[in-house]
Structures are given as C-alpha cells and as structure tokens.
Motif scaffolding. Sequence first.
Motif, short mmCIF file in Angstrom:
data_model
loop_
_atom_site.label_atom_id
_atom_site.label_comp_id
_atom_site.label_asym_id
_atom_site.label_seq_id
_atom_site.Cartn_x
_atom_site.Cartn_y
_atom_site.Cartn_z
N UNK A 64 39.04 38.53 31.98
CA UNK A 64 38.11 37.96 31.73
C UNK A 64 38.07 37.20 30.48
N UNK A 65 38.51 38.02 29.10
CA UNK A 65 38.33 37.40 27.48
C UNK A 65 39.76 36.46 27.84
N UNK A 66 40.99 37.25 27.67
CA UNK A 66 42.40 36.57 28.46
C UNK A 66 41.57 34.60 29.29
N UNK A 67 41.67 35.58 30.39
CA UNK A 67 41.79 34.84 31.16
C UNK A 67 42.92 34.52 31.94
N UNK A 68 43.51 35.95 32.42
CA UNK A 68 44.77 35.96 32.92
C UNK A 68 44.95 37.84 33.44
N UNK A 143 37.87 30.11 34.07
CA UNK A 143 39.80 29.65 34.83
C UNK A 143 40.33 30.54 36.30
N UNK A 144 38.98 30.82 36.81
CA UNK A 144 38.99 31.76 37.79
C UNK A 144 39.95 30.90 39.69
N UNK A 145 40.39 31.34 40.34
CA UNK A 145 40.37 29.93 42.11
C UNK A 145 39.53 30.87 42.60
#
Length: 153
Positions: A64-68, A143-145
């Motif tokens: 969640x911090x790096x958003x990947x 940045x979640x789908x």
Amino acid sequence: MNNLTAQQDNCRYIKTQTGYLMVLRQGDDVIAKIEDLAKTENIPSASFTGIGFASDVTFGFYDFNAKKFNPKTFKKVEMGSLTGSIAWNEKGSSIHVHGVATDEKFNAFGGHILSLHVGTGSMEIYINVNDKKLERKVEQPLNANVLQLNCPK
C-alpha cells in the motif's frame, strides 16, 4: 492428428445453464483465456471458480505504501482453489483473481494472482454469468482497481 484431437485442442469452453465451463490445457495462459472468453461472448460480468494443475503461478501482495504488487512465482503446483470476477474498464475486460496453490510437500501459497499457466493435465473453470455489466475504476489514494456498484438512490 485425428479430428477428435484437433477438436479438443481448439475447444476451450462450452455454454452451460448458468454461464460457461472452461477446460484449459497445458501451456494455456489462464487470465488471457478468461479475458478472451469475456470479449468473445460479451459477458456483462461474472464470478468464477476453478481447480487444476499449474506450471507456474505468480502471486502478488499489494504494498500500500509503494502502490504496487510485490510478486512471487511458484512452479509445478496444484491450484486447490481459484476464484475471481469478470468486469470491465476503459481498456476492456478486467479480471480479478485470487487462489491457493499447493506444492508436492503440501505447502500452501495464496493471494492475488498476477499470472497463471496450466501445467500437465488441465484446469477446470466454472464461470457464473451475471446480467448486469460491472466496471472497475482505479481509485486513489491507493491506486487500486475497484469494482463499482451502481446502487439505486
């Protein structure tokens, strides 16, 4: 190659009362085959479950911090459980899939699946079609789908 073998090599799904049954073969890209089915059959949305052998599966744990996703690949495993959904986004069909894989020592690994290929044998996937078209949209700040619901007001 005889006619029956050629037909089996080309046939990957049939229509059922509630949707479709896919039987994928060695080397098939599972996510790509589900995406192709969604486009070809114009599936508004669906849920699916599956089981079978995988030559490789890549799970991703979302940072969640790096958003990947941080990926980890396992080879020669059995998919003890595969579950997911079909929706749409601006690029086309959007597949969201999770699962649990086990190795020959009965160790289990699981989570969000980034890629999956069928190993020796087959993979059976049961697709339950819904009548409402559902969409996914990237939501911030993660940045979640995310699957969108059109709830009555």
